[in-house]
Design a protein around this motif. Sequence first.
Motif, mmCIF file in Angstrom:
data_model
loop_
_atom_site.group_PDB
_atom_site.id
_atom_site.type_symbol
_atom_site.label_atom_id
_atom_site.label_comp_id
_atom_site.label_asym_id
_atom_site.label_seq_id
_atom_site.Cartn_x
_atom_site.Cartn_y
_atom_site.Cartn_z
ATOM 1 N N VAL A 56 0.808 -1.219 0.000
ATOM 2 C CA VAL A 56 0.000 0.000 0.000
ATOM 3 C C VAL A 56 0.843 1.272 0.000
ATOM 4 O O VAL A 56 0.350 2.332 0.385
ATOM 5 N N ALA A 57 2.084 1.197 -0.451
ATOM 6 C CA ALA A 57 2.939 2.391 -0.454
ATOM 7 C C ALA A 57 2.351 3.498 -1.318
ATOM 8 O O ALA A 57 2.510 4.688 -1.015
ATOM 9 N N ASP A 58 1.649 3.143 -2.398
ATOM 10 C CA ASP A 58 1.050 4.164 -3.260
ATOM 11 C C ASP A 58 -0.010 4.977 -2.523
ATOM 12 O O ASP A 58 -0.237 6.151 -2.844
ATOM 13 N N SER A 59 -0.680 4.365 -1.543
ATOM 14 C CA SER A 59 -1.726 5.062 -0.795
ATOM 15 C C SER A 59 -1.167 5.947 0.311
ATOM 16 O O SER A 59 -1.838 6.872 0.775
ATOM 17 N N PHE A 60 0.064 5.673 0.746
ATOM 18 C CA PHE A 60 0.671 6.422 1.852
ATOM 19 C C PHE A 60 2.052 6.952 1.447
ATOM 20 O O PHE A 60 3.081 6.572 2.028
ATOM 21 N N PRO A 61 2.092 7.839 0.449
ATOM 22 C CA PRO A 61 3.396 8.323 -0.014
ATOM 23 C C PRO A 61 4.151 9.108 1.038
ATOM 24 O O PRO A 61 5.393 9.140 1.026
ATOM 25 N N ASP A 62 3.441 9.745 1.975
ATOM 26 C CA ASP A 62 4.110 10.498 3.035
ATOM 27 C C ASP A 62 4.871 9.565 3.981
ATOM 28 O O ASP A 62 6.006 9.860 4.382
ATOM 29 N N LEU A 63 4.274 8.419 4.321
ATOM 30 C CA LEU A 63 4.974 7.462 5.179
ATOM 31 C C LEU A 63 6.123 6.788 4.435
ATOM 32 O O LEU A 63 7.193 6.558 5.003
ATOM 33 N N ALA A 64 5.899 6.463 3.174
ATOM 34 C CA ALA A 64 6.967 5.849 2.385
ATOM 35 C C ALA A 64 8.163 6.786 2.281
ATOM 36 O O ALA A 64 9.322 6.359 2.383
ATOM 37 N N MET A 98 -7.778 3.612 0.700
ATOM 38 C CA MET A 98 -8.479 3.306 -0.537
ATOM 39 C C MET A 98 -8.048 4.202 -1.697
ATOM 40 O O MET A 98 -8.459 3.997 -2.830
ATOM 41 N N ALA A 99 -7.215 5.193 -1.414
ATOM 42 C CA ALA A 99 -6.827 6.141 -2.461
ATOM 43 C C ALA A 99 -5.825 5.515 -3.420
ATOM 44 O O ALA A 99 -4.873 4.855 -3.001
#
Length: 298
Positions: A56-64, A98-99
């Motif tokens: 789910v890295a695409d959904s959480f780019p800030d955490l990645a 879900m984004a």
Amino acid sequence: MSTRLRPPVRVALARSVDVLPRGGPYAYEPKFDGHRLVVLRTAAGVLLQARSGRMVADSFPDLARAARALPEGTVLDGEVVVWTGGRTDFAAVQKRAMAGRARAAALARELPASYAAFDLLATGSADLRRLPYERRRAALVELLAPLGPPLQPVPMTTDPDTAEAWFASLREVGVEGLVAKRLDHPYRGGRREWQKLRHSETRDAVVVGFTGPRARPRTLVLVLPGDDEPVVSGRLGPHLQLRLAEALRESAAAPETGRLTTSDGTVYTPVPPDLSVEVQQTAVRNPVTTVVRLRGPD
């Protein structure tokens, strides 16, 4: 990354208890309403794995992006949360989850994510899961201390009286309860050795779909805190059917998805994660999820 620890990582689980365990060498941590997330810092970049194993890295780019500051080979277990109005907001976490890539960047600015890390599974080439929790915790704090938010260790105490005070006071900020872990135990993925004390038997869940006609939904498809795998509720009663039909009329179908299927084969109509319901789960082995009431739009 560790030569032995590769995705998908099986996460340790907790069983529900009615009273806070005492009398042993326990650590106590607050349980936030969020999504379980494993962070893997690899030579090539960062992988973010949900509890189901989905990436789910695409959904959480800030955490990645923040996790790139971790040393190569680091593997963390924890919870991703979103704070709104001074408390955790599970519906906001689900919106983030879900984004797709196109909308994720805007949502990261609107609803920035935080990561509450509660375990360190690997560092460098060393797999730490066989070490006792006490040693893994010390290494986790040492690793994250120089970094700061949005990556931070979850609060922890070994004092049961402090834990009881947390249980009483932190509910106002969206803390679901407490998790108790033996200080002398290793990390055992897939096993329910941790103990979880919740504030009540009911939980909030986010509606991501429904079965049956929109005017009279038969069941709801829900996502519960700590998980990303949708579950299907029990059959809705007539009163709830009417209330939810009214709410669903205001909720458009999720874009470009059509009909979806859960892991158990249930076909459902997806909706944006704008509705929350209170649910009760009975049985541990094969839980039945009963919708108690509609929470309303977030």
